[in-house]
Every structure is written in structure tokens, then in C-alpha cells.
Design a protein around this motif. Structure first.
Motif, mmCIF file in Angstrom:
data_model
loop_
_atom_site.group_PDB
_atom_site.id
_atom_site.type_symbol
_atom_site.label_atom_id
_atom_site.label_comp_id
_atom_site.label_asym_id
_atom_site.label_seq_id
_atom_site.Cartn_x
_atom_site.Cartn_y
_atom_site.Cartn_z
ATOM 1 N N UNK A 140 0.845 -1.195 0.000
ATOM 2 C CA UNK A 140 0.000 0.000 0.000
ATOM 3 C C UNK A 140 0.881 1.246 0.000
ATOM 4 N N UNK A 141 0.485 2.225 -0.807
ATOM 5 C CA UNK A 141 1.213 3.489 -0.884
ATOM 6 C C UNK A 141 0.272 4.616 -0.473
ATOM 7 N N UNK A 142 0.766 5.499 0.397
ATOM 8 C CA UNK A 142 -0.067 6.604 0.872
ATOM 9 C C UNK A 142 0.827 7.774 1.256
ATOM 10 N N UNK A 143 0.404 8.986 0.956
ATOM 11 C CA UNK A 143 1.184 10.164 1.340
ATOM 12 C C UNK A 143 0.650 10.821 2.601
ATOM 13 N N UNK A 144 -0.438 10.285 3.159
ATOM 14 C CA UNK A 144 -0.930 10.796 4.440
ATOM 15 C C UNK A 144 -0.068 10.261 5.578
#
Length: 374
Positions: A1-5
């Protein structure tokens, strides 16, 4: 999973990761903020976010930000490649480029999880990234093996824009549903979440000038406006009416909400993204069996009007919020019925059901991939 939060605060990412782990998957979250290496049962790997340029000249500032963002996207992609996954799950548009290229190199499946209409946020108007991200979404969304989003309205909009099958809806339903508690005197009003422009927090505080004798407000959150909000409380002499509390963990929002009577969603209807939103706090309030006060926007207002679990205000001004709070305080029996209705709504959209939607969609995607590979 990729997330910038900040992973430590992102309820959706954490719940989805755990749902897939419970179904037998091994999950790595690549994100920013929070804790690295592990967070309980979660394997979290952090990538340093880009620092925004402070150059006074706009052209210089934009050029520097483009380079910094490009470098960050590549760092995110390299971290994703090192994971060597079978599925790359891009949370929101700003991770789609990295997820796509990682999936392509590993011949893996790509999931695009659109938490919102990213391009239609008020903050994106005139932003240098908008045309680049618009082209990216138009090109890559149809290439994802699975697209999911948070409600039917956004699903329909994404399908219309990009000519894709209607995305699978996985709502941000609460992971537990409290029972309705008796109404308190004074009324206990709650705002959870980010103290950011456009969230209506200033208006909510100001509304307490006329409801301070019948209600108490708790602000449980964080954000850039906290100093301004504290000054506003002092200027209005509301220190005995408004309480600031530390944000709770993302897994505890509903249980914390259950101590109150009314939850307020007060953002300004200033963009399509706002109109179609169904924010985490709305479902946390329902999970705590709170009556809600929400703006007259399609998704939330339909839920509230259909189920009678709160009040829809024509605008999130201080006067309209104050009127709603006063009515609730003056009609405790009706308010209690709203709280009971909120508990019933929660039971119908809770995370147990939503996680099944997610796992089922994953299973169908992987079955399609296996069939194509065969």
C-alpha cells in the motif's frame, strides 16, 4: 500500500490493511509520518516527504516544487519496488504514478483507491499540479485492475469521467457501533478531525456564543488553525464552554465520540469534492451513536434525511449551527431518537460489512488476473 498521508492518523488505510491481513495477505504500508518499521501488527515503511519551496518568485517556487515532487514520487516508487508485491494499492491520486510503475515492473496487479475527488478539492483550483494530475488520472485509472472509492456518488463520477466500470464502494464505516446513551445536560457537542480552512471550525466555535448556557463543545483534533481557534475562544470568553482535547488514535474515534450527544461536520460547500464527500468523522459520529449536524450536500444529507439521525443545515454558518444545537437541546426526546437512529445506520454500514466488500473485490480481481495469466 502506498499513501502520502500520515499513516498513524489514516483510519481507512489502517483498516483496509488489517482487513486484507485477516484474509491472509501480507501487507506493507509505504507512507509518511507516524511510526516506521511497525505499528502494532502493521508493517510501515516511511518515505521522507518533499519540503515545499518558500521562494518568493512564483516561477521559481513552482519549478522547485515540481522537481521535489518528482524526486519524492521516485522515492516512493523505489520503496514500492523493493517490497516486491503481487498487488500495489495506491491510496489516492498522488500515489498512482508510483504504484502504476511499480506494478508494471513486477507484472503485478494495481489497485486505485480514490478516497475523494482529488482534482476537485478547493485547494487544487489553480494549483500547478492539477493539470499534471488530471492527465495522470485520465491515463492510469483505466489501467488499474481494481478501482475502489468511498461512496456511490464518487463512484459514478469516476466511471463517467474515465469510461471505466463503476468502482467498488468501500465506505469509511466505523469498526464498532455504540448504543445510544441518554442525552446530557448541558448538551455535549463534538468536532473531531483537522483544524483546517474550509472545515467550519471557526463558525462552530462562534456558534457557542449563543448556546453556551445549554451546550458544551469539545474540539478533538489538530491542525494549522489551532492557535487561531484558541485565540477566538479567549476573545469570545468561551473558556468554560469550549474544550480542546488531544486527537485520539484512529481506531478510537467512535468510542471517543460516544461520550457526546451531537457531532458536527461543518465544512464549506465550495467545491465538487466537498459536495460529494463522506468524511471519516461523519461515520465516527454514527459509530458513537451521535446525532449529527451536516451541511446540505448530497451524500451526507441523504443519509441524515432518510434515517432521521440528525439535522441538515442550509449553510454551515454560526447562526445556522446555533439554531440546530438549540433545537436539539430543547427537544431531548427527539434528540435521543436521532441518536438511536444513528446507531441503526451504523449497524448497516459498519466496517465489518465494508471490509467484506474490499476482500470480495480483491478476490474477484485476483481471480481475473489468474484467469488471464492462465
Amino acid at each position: 500500500m502506498l499513501v502520502t498521508n500520515d499513516v498513524s492518523r489514516d483510519t481507512r488505510v489502517r483498516r483496509e490493511a488489517r482487513a486484507l491481513m485477516d484474509a491472509g495477505a501480507s501487507v506493507i504500508i509505504i507512507g509518511v509520518g507516524g511510526q516506521g518499521t511497525s505499528d502494532g501488527d502493521l508493517d510501515i515503511r516511511l518515505v521522507s516527504p518533499p519540503a515545499a519551496s518558500t521562494a518568493s518568485a512564483r516561477l521559481v517556487r513552482v519549478a522547485v516544487n515540481i522537481v521535489r515532487t518528482w524526486r519524492f514520487d521516485r522515492r516512493m516508487m523505489r520503496a514500492a519496488l523493493m517490497a516486491g508485491a503481487d498487488v500495489y494499492h495506491s491510496h489516492d491520486l498522488d500515489t498512482l504514478w508510483a504504484g502504476y510503475h511499480a506494478a508494471r515492473r513486477h507484472r503485478a496487479a494495481l489497485v486505485y483507491d480514490s478516497h475523494e475527488l482529488y482534482l476537485e478539492d478547493a485547494g487544487m483550483a489553480g494549483h500547478w499540479r492539477r493539470p499534471l494530475l488530471a492527465r495522470l488520472e485520465r491515463r492510469l485509472a483505466p489501467r488499474a485492475h481494481l478501482v475502489i472509492t468511498v461512496n456511490d456518488a464518487i463512484a459514478d463520477e469516476l466511471a463517467r469521467r474515465y469510461g471505466i466500470a463503476v468502482p467498488t464502494v468501500v465506505m469509511n464505516g466505523p469498526d464498532r457501533c455504540a448504543s445510544a446513551q441518554p442525552v446530557h445536560t448541558p448538551l455535549r457537542v463534538l468536532f473531531q478531525g483537522s483544524y483546517s480552512p474550509g472545515r467550519g471550525v471557526e463558525e462552530l466555535v462562534t456558534s457557542m456564543r449563543t448556546t453556551g448556557s445549554i451546550a458544551r463543545l469539545t474540539l478533538q483534533g489538530f491542525g494549522v488553525l489551532e492557535g487561531e481557534l484558541r485565540r477566538l475562544v479567549r476573545e469570545l470568553a468561551l473558556e468554560d464552554v469550549v474544550t480542546f482535547t488531544e486527537p485520539c488514535g484512529p481506531d478510537d474515534t467512535a468510542s471517543e465520540a460516544a461520550r457526546h450527544d451531537v457531532g458536527v461536520v461543518g465544512f464549506t460547500d465550495n467545491a465538487l469534492n466537498s459536495r460529494l464527500a463522506s468524511p471519516n468523522k461523519f461515520f465516527a459520529y454514527l459509530g458513537g451513536a451521535l446525532a449529527v449536524i451536516v451541511p446540505d450536500v448530497p451524500v451526507m444529507s441523504e443519509i441524515v434525511k432518510t434515517n432521521g439521525c440528525g439535522i441538515v443545515v442550509s449553510e454551515t454558518s454560526a447562526s445556522r449551527i446555533a439554531e440546530a444545537v438549540k433545537w436539539m437541546a430543547e427537544h431531548p426526546a427527539e434528540l435521543y431518537r436521532m441518536k438511536q437512529s444513528a446507531a441503526r445506520v451504523c449497524a448497516g454500514c459498519g466496517w465489518a460489512q465494508q471490509s467484506e466488500n474490499l476482500v470480495s473485490a480483491y478476490g474477484a480481481m485476483l481471480e481475473r488476473s489468474h484467469t488471464c495469466a492462465g
